[in-house]
Write an enzyme that holds these catalytic residues in place. Structure first.
Site, PDB file in Angstrom:
ATOM      1  N   TYR A 119      -2.949  -2.207  10.203  1.00 14.21           N
ATOM      2  CA  TYR A 119      -2.857  -2.298   8.733  1.00 14.21           C
ATOM      3  C   TYR A 119      -1.540  -1.693   8.237  1.00 14.21           C
ATOM      4  O   TYR A 119      -0.817  -2.298   7.439  1.00 14.21           O
ATOM      5  CB  TYR A 119      -4.061  -1.559   8.132  1.00 14.21           C
ATOM      6  CG  TYR A 119      -4.149  -1.610   6.627  1.00 14.21           C
ATOM      7  CD1 TYR A 119      -4.686  -2.710   5.978  1.00 14.21           C
ATOM      8  CD2 TYR A 119      -3.704  -0.539   5.856  1.00 14.21           C
ATOM      9  CE1 TYR A 119      -4.788  -2.749   4.597  1.00 14.21           C
ATOM     10  CE2 TYR A 119      -3.800  -0.566   4.474  1.00 14.21           C
ATOM     11  CZ  TYR A 119      -4.343  -1.678   3.840  1.00 14.21           C
ATOM     12  OH  TYR A 119      -4.428  -1.704   2.486  1.00 14.21           O
TER      13      TYR A 119
ATOM     14  N   SER B 200       0.854  -1.192   0.000  1.00 15.33           N
ATOM     15  CA  SER B 200       0.000   0.000   0.000  1.00 15.33           C
ATOM     16  C   SER B 200       0.886   1.237   0.000  1.00 15.33           C
ATOM     17  O   SER B 200       2.071   1.167   0.353  1.00 15.33           O
ATOM     18  CB  SER B 200      -0.873  -0.010   1.252  1.00 15.33           C
ATOM     19  OG  SER B 200      -1.428   1.261   1.491  1.00 15.33           O
TER      20      SER B 200
END
Lengths: 329, 464
Positions: free
Chosen positions: A156, A143
């Protein structure tokens, strides 16, 4: 394996929805043979049918990537069926919204287990097979937050930083096997169901931060990496610019991200009960998209928002530099 | 600077080639063209373009070109040989050093444990242009005449003059096989041990107890008719149908060799260990505080199943599939690429019937392999007990997935001299798997393995 993907054997984890499902579609269009993995068999079967209509073929292997034995079995089944694995896409992701001290430990650990250890499990199985073959491409979907922290999503973010670190370590460890490559994909905010399905202990519904990019754009990036491997690939200019800002002026990058998350990552809808979302039990209808682009811009990516952020990232450091230079003069 | 090999040392011999292979892998290097110049590769390839007779002649002439003139045997110096061997290794200390018999399986063991090996035996070919390869007595008399020059100059050497007109037929046409065995460590080996062995480390004596009937010529000089390979001691001594057929096939004037009568048994010239050296090793070890152990076995191939099983277990412990076998033959070895391709190495002494039996027996008695890759040494002769290609193909057919020859053209074997340069590249091309070079293992792993598997192998690890 060359740049051609026809008949390449591709394992995709997290293939039942979102980026994974879009990636399966993209490889199917290229004529690849697919081994689709995720927890829900029904959703996988639906995804495979879609792929078959697009020109692909393959099998589904229900797998919880957080369990190493299941990932080994996924690898074994792929090899047993097709004799080799050319590309392994580690894509599974779950998320959790909430402050560290306010989120249940088991929920936090589940995110790390699925996102980070799930990739470790996948990488281990894939590399063992790749070393036997002398070739293979490992593509880890991380990400943009692998380069920049974010409040309220530390599990996350930690997992995604870890994935980027893992990829970098593996590239070095595999220097003795030139036929094996490891790439990291760094998507910006993507229109997937991740935000609705994630565990949430904030009290407000989460949403995709703007600018939002379509999952098909990430899938195209993954297919590109399968053909032409490179170390890292950003998908979405907003992510690239945020990472650049975070690298050049870390305090400013952190401040901007903090404000952005607070103002744009949670909706003003009615408060919700805290809960673990899909962490422990798979949910959702297997959709590729989360509906965020539709909500915001009628289904089209907002290139203006990305450009605005890009301009800010360039303009702010430049202004700071010029200001300091003038004072020194 | 590392000294170059003495001109009187044979390049394509078990001892010198295995030394090169071992020292290369201890430097994390592979073993192309048998550790010799890459120029050899196009040369051997071009020899293959010649007709069969010419190819054999080139091979036969290659021998004496390496050989020492008999009148210059006093120029052979044992310390120069030992120094050359010792200087090939990198400058660092090891947990153990092996000394003794040549053995290809041992090269792979050395690779796993990062242990250097110092040969006891060296091969110094001697030119004998007027000899007759089917006249062993003539060869023996040649040795009786010239060997004193060598032995008087080197009191630490024992000469095993070997004459094998079967599998070494081409080579013995113009030269004689003088194999010398060290009876003492000597300065070069002692210095090597002091500088390369950890304090309190282990000297591992490689003690191959294979013997062969010999005729004693002098105090430190024996003559050995025949050698370990396809023909038996009895066949060299008394002849037989296979000998007759072989000599007829090669248009010899005789149908049986007039063999000298043996009067004793001695350590086999090429592979056997002369135990006199152990006393000197024990003396030196006691002075310096080193431990001494002996790795004892009879047939050179006795070590091969042990090493293969050890590798397989080791690979599996590292999470590897360990279902790929690399069968090595004589000096066609690749310890580096065995590790890099995750191949379990099984070494065959040569390319003759007993070696075929060894690999067949290993495959019969062990869990199967998905892939079997086979290298075959090409010595130019279809000697007594030479297995036809069909037999090797049957070995390859035992692979569950794929069996293939590495570096050998089956239509030219055993006269495919291009294989000497081809095996290395062919191996990399045909086996795509790539594993990292692992770190060295502690010697205790071998000790534990052998204790656990006690009685399963014809090999013992004992205190000296």
């Amino acid at each position: 394996m060359g740049s051609k993907l026809h008949d390449a054997v591709v394992v995709i984890t997290g293939a039942s929805s979102g980026i994974g499902r879009a990636t399966a579609h993209a490889f199917a269009r290229a004529g690849a043979t697919l081994v689709l993995a995720a927890r829900r068999e029904e959703a996988l079967k639906d995804a495979l049918q879609e792929c078959e209509r697009l020109g692909g073929r393959g099998i589904v292997v229900p797998t919880d990537v957080g369990e190493a034995e299941q990932v080994d079995m996924l690898c074994d089944k792929a090899v047993e069926r097709y004799g080799r694995i050319d590309i392994w896409v580690n894509n599974t992701a779950v998320t959790l919204f909430g402050r560290l001290e306010e989120t249940p430990r088991d929920a936090y650990e589940k995110v790390i287990q699925t996102n980070l250890l799930g990739y470790v499990n996948g990488a281990r199985a894939a590399i063992r097979q790749f070393r036997e073959q002398g070739s293979g491409r490992l593509i880890n979907v991380a990400s943009m937050v692998s380069h920049a922290g974010q409040p309220f999503t530390s599990a996350y973010v930690t997992s995604k930083w870890g994935i980027r670190g893992l990829s970098e370590c593996l590239r070095m460890e595999l220097a003795d096997a030139p036929g094996i490559t490891v790439s990291t994909v760094l998507p910006a905010s993507i229109d997937t169901p991740l935000f609705q399905l994630g565990a949430n202990y904030v009290g407000r519904p989460a949403k995709a931060m703007t600018p939002v990019y379509p999952p098909e754009q990430v899938a195209a990036g993954i297919v590109h990496l399968a053909r032409y491997p490179m170390r890292e690939l950003f998908v979405g200019n907003a992510g690239r610019m945020m990472a650049l800002l975070r690298t050049l002026i870390p305090p400013l990058g952190e401040k901007m991200m903090e404000r952005k998350v607070k103002s744009d990552h949670f909706s003003d809808a009615l408060p919700i009960e805290p809960g673990p979302g899909n962490l422990f039990h798979s949910q959702g209808d297997g959709a590729v998209r989360g509906g965020w682009l539709e909500q915001e811009h009628g289904g089209q990516p907002d290139s203006r928002a990305g450009l605005a952020l890009a301009a800010a990232v360039v303009a702010v450091p430049l202004a700071c530099y010029l200001y300091h230079k003038r004072r020194e003069a | 600077m590392r000294p170059s090999a003495p001109s009187y040392l044979a390049d394509f011999d078990s001892a010198s080639a295995m030394l090169r292979a071992t020292s290369n892998i201890l430097k994390n290097k592979d073993f192309p063209t048998l550790g010799k110049s890459p120029v050899l590769k196009p040369v051997t390839r071009s020899v293959n373009l010649l007709p069969q007779g010419a190819r054999e002649q080139v091979y036969a002439i290659g021998g004496p070109m390496e050989g020492q003139a008999p009148s210059k045997l006093d120029q052979i110096d044992a310390e120069t040989l030992s120094n050359w061997a010792a200087q090939r290794y990198p400058q660092r200390r090891h947990q153990a050093v092996m000394i003794g018999s040549s053995n290809g399986a041992l090269v792979n063991l050395a690779a796993a444990f990062d242990i250097p090996w110092l040969p006891q035996t060296f091969f110094t070919p001697v030119r004998h242009l007027t000899g007759d390869n089917d006249d062993p007595k003539g060869a023996m008399e040649f040795g009786r005449r010239y060997a004193p020059l060598l032995l008087e100059a080197n009191p630490e050497l024992q000469l095993h003059h070997m004459h094998d007109a079967s599998q070494d037929r081409l080579m013995v046409k113009y030269m004689d096989y003088f194999r010398v065995k060290r009876l003492t460590l000597g300065k070069a080996y002692e210095y090597f041990l002091q500088t390369h062995l950890e304090p309190g480390g282990t000297i591992l004596v490689v003690d191959c107890q294979r013997k062969w009937p010999t005729t004693r010529i002098g105090e430190r000089h024996v003559f050995q008719h025949g050698a370990l390979g396809g023909a038996s001691e009895e066949e060299f001594l008394k002849g037989g149908k296979r000998v007759e057929a072989f000599l007829e096939r090669y248009d010899s004037n005789v149908r049986q060799w007039d063999s000298p009568e043996p009067d004793s048994e001695s350590p086999e010239a090429e592979w056997g260990y002369e135990p006199a050296l152990t006393e000197d090793i024990k003396r030196f070890a006691a002075q310096r505080g080193y431990k001494v152990k002996r790795l004892v076995f009879t047939e050179p191939e006795d070590l091969s199943p042990l090493v293969a099983d050890f590798y397989r277990e080791w690979y599996r412990a590292r999470g590897m599939k360990a279902n790929r076998l690399l069968v090595e033959s004589f000096i066609l070895l690749e310890p580096y690429w065995a590790l890099r391709t995750g191949s379990v190495p099984f070494w065959m002494t040569f390319n003759m019937d007993p070696s075929a039996e060894a690999i067949e027996h290993y495959l019969d008695s062990h869990e199967g392999y998905d892939d079997i890759n086979l290298m075959l040494f090409n010595n130019g002769v279809e000697g007594i007990g030479f297995p036809q290609m069909d037999r090797w193909k049957r070995v390859l057919e035992r692979a569950r997935r794929r069996g293939q020859l590495i570096g050998v053209r089956e239509d030219l074997h055993p006269r495919d001299f291009g294989s000497l340069g081809r095996y290395h590249t062919d191996l990399q091309k045909k086996i795509p798997a790539r594993y990292p070079l692992p770190g060295p293992l502690p010697l205790q792993r071998l000790v534990s393995f052998m204790e656990r598997k006690e009685g399963q192998y014809k090999v013992e690890l004992v205190a000296a």
